[in-house]
Enzyme design. Structure first.
Site, PDB file in Angstrom:
ATOM      1  CG  HIS A  75      62.267  -8.994  82.633  1.00 29.64           C
ATOM      2  ND1 HIS A  75      61.965  -8.082  83.618  1.00 29.64           N
ATOM      3  CD2 HIS A  75      61.243  -9.888  82.639  1.00 29.64           C
ATOM      4  CE1 HIS A  75      60.824  -8.410  84.202  1.00 29.64           C
ATOM      5  NE2 HIS A  75      60.365  -9.495  83.626  1.00 29.64           N
TER       6      HIS A  75
ATOM      7  CG  ASP B 267      59.139   9.202  64.254  1.00 30.59           C
ATOM      8  OD1 ASP B 267      59.497   8.181  63.641  1.00 30.59           O
ATOM      9  OD2 ASP B 267      58.099   9.829  63.985  1.00 30.59           O
TER      10      ASP B 267
ATOM     11  CG  HIS C 192      53.750  -7.808  85.922  1.00 32.04           C
ATOM     12  ND1 HIS C 192      54.254  -7.095  84.848  1.00 32.04           N
ATOM     13  CD2 HIS C 192      54.466  -8.954  85.972  1.00 32.04           C
ATOM     14  CE1 HIS C 192      55.215  -7.793  84.268  1.00 32.04           C
ATOM     15  NE2 HIS C 192      55.376  -8.923  84.940  1.00 32.04           N
TER      16      HIS C 192
ATOM     17  CG  ASP D 117      61.363  11.386 100.863  1.00 31.83           C
ATOM     18  OD1 ASP D 117      60.653  10.589 101.504  1.00 31.83           O
ATOM     19  OD2 ASP D 117      62.573  11.555 101.092  1.00 31.83           O
TER      20      ASP D 117
END
Length: 398
Positions: free
Chosen positions: A135, A142, A316, A323
């Site tokens: 998933h 590079d 999605h 904080d």
């Protein structure tokens, strides 16, 4: 050295960094630039820009690849780069072979000079391994630049194909030292996918030290999660944020299928005075997962957790921000599949100015949301209530 510095700055974050390094194998880094993307459109444009700059190698690993505008644009660059002599490796999950890509697609890409592998192709035989999907969403260019987040290579992620209203997603780009972990994550997965292995990782890792130090602030911990090592790194990162926050934890997730431990932790945080807000989709992609998610709403809301639904459509994004100094962005949903069954990844960011951008994006998204009340939950249709409770019994399989 980075670990020691973290201890001086924040002992709680240092403890999490120690766990992720010792038990996940992913160290903390400095010298890393971070860029957050609040939508798929911006991420894809930046991805194309960075792919165009590739000189040595491009590694790409995605859960979903579907033919269309996004994939055509990416593929065009990959073909050109391969022709120029850049080493291009591309890997996608076997679920794509069901309806999105033809079974012989890797051969087509090989003809264009692109090395291609399918992770765990779907086979007719029943096997528990079919649950362990790749998933992850990883790009490494590079050894200098890496991307991850929730965005796959398909048109709905950039709202060119409308499936569930407006598609809200997020991604993150790293430049600098922390890219090394993504290079390793990709190569290890590449080696799992087929018998012909990359024996020597060093040529891909040494690249990082050829460029000047990056001036990125704070600390960055890229991490992967595997269903076969017994460590639930993704879950531990989420739990740690909930357990150590002082003021707020703001969450975006498409799914909410919780085990008792995560449910208790969310409620405990809220009951101890932490502002815990979860943004969920209003238009779901899977009605059955949505039905199960709603079975947790009452308990969470009564425990002080605020739940909002994104009115324009489908969220999605997989984001935790806390904080004003801590965030994680990645591929990991708040459900059993992501936390226990899938190969996943994310980036934990601490004390970097980009955390503020994540929180700003959360607030902008929240402004388009509807707050869910206990009354609403009680007034759900009988069919949805029953379906949710029945499906909750098989929640680990969803």
């Amino acid at each position: 050295a980075v670990q020691e510095q973290l201890k001086e700055e924040d002992s709680e974050v240092a403890s999490l960094a120690h766990y992720v390094c010792e038990y996940g194998g992913f160290p903390a880094y400095e010298n890393t630039g971070v860029k957050y993307f609040s939508c798929g459109e911006d991420k894809i444009e930046e991805l194309i820009r960075q792919l165009e700059k590739a000189e040595k190698f491009i590694f790409m690993e995605y859960f979903i690849v579907a033919k269309g505008y996004v994939w055509d644009r990416v593929l065009e660059v990959l073909k050109r780069k391969a022709a120029e002599g850049v080493e291009v490796r591309f890997m996608y999950d076997g679920t794509c072979t069901v309806s999105l890509l033809p079974p012989n697609y890797p051969k087509k890409l090989e003809q264009e000079g692109i090395a291609c592998r399918v992770f765990s192709p779907i086979r007719p035989a029943l096997s528990t391994h079919q649950n362990n999907r790749d998933h992850r969403k990883i790009v490494v260019i590079d050894g200098k630049v890496a991307f991850t987040g929730g965005i796959n290579l398909a048109d709905e992620y950039v709202n060119r194909k409308i499936r569930f209203g407006h598609w809200k997603d997020t991604a993150i780009m790293l430049e600098g030292d922390a890219v090394r972990s993504f290079t390793l994550m990709f190569l290890e997965m590449w080696n799992v996918a087929k018998s012909e292995k990359v024996e020597e990782f060093d040529p891909y890792l040494d690249v990082i030290y050829e460029r000047e130090k990056h001036s990125g602030e704070g600390f960055v911990i890229p991490y992967g999660d595997s269903p076969i090592d017994g460590e639930h790194v993704g879950k531990m990162v989420y739990m740690d944020i909930l357990n150590t926050s002082k003021r707020y934890v703001h969450i975006m997730t498409p799914y909410l299928i919780l085990d008792n431990e995560m449910l208790t932790t969310l409620i405990r945080a809220a009951k101890s005075g932490i502002e815990v807000i979860i943004i969920m989709p209003h238009i779901p992609d899977k009605w059955y997962a949505f039905a199960v998610a709603k079975t947790y709403y009452k308990e969470l809301i009564e425990g002080g957790v605020q739940i909002y639904e994104y009115t324009p459509g489908f969220v999605h994004a997989k984001v935790f921000v806390s904080d004003d100094d801590t965030a994680t962005v990645g591929s990991i949903n708040l459900d059993f599949r992501s936390l226990y069954l899938h190969f996943e990844n994310g980036v934990f960011i601490y004390d970097n100015p980009e955390v503020q951008k994540v929180e700003e994006d959360f607030q902008n998204t929240l402004a388009k949301c509807h707050k869910v009340t206990v009354t609403e939950v009680r007034n759900r249709g009988v069919l949805m209530k029953v379906a949710g409770q029945v499906l909750r019994l098989v929640a680990p399989l969803m």
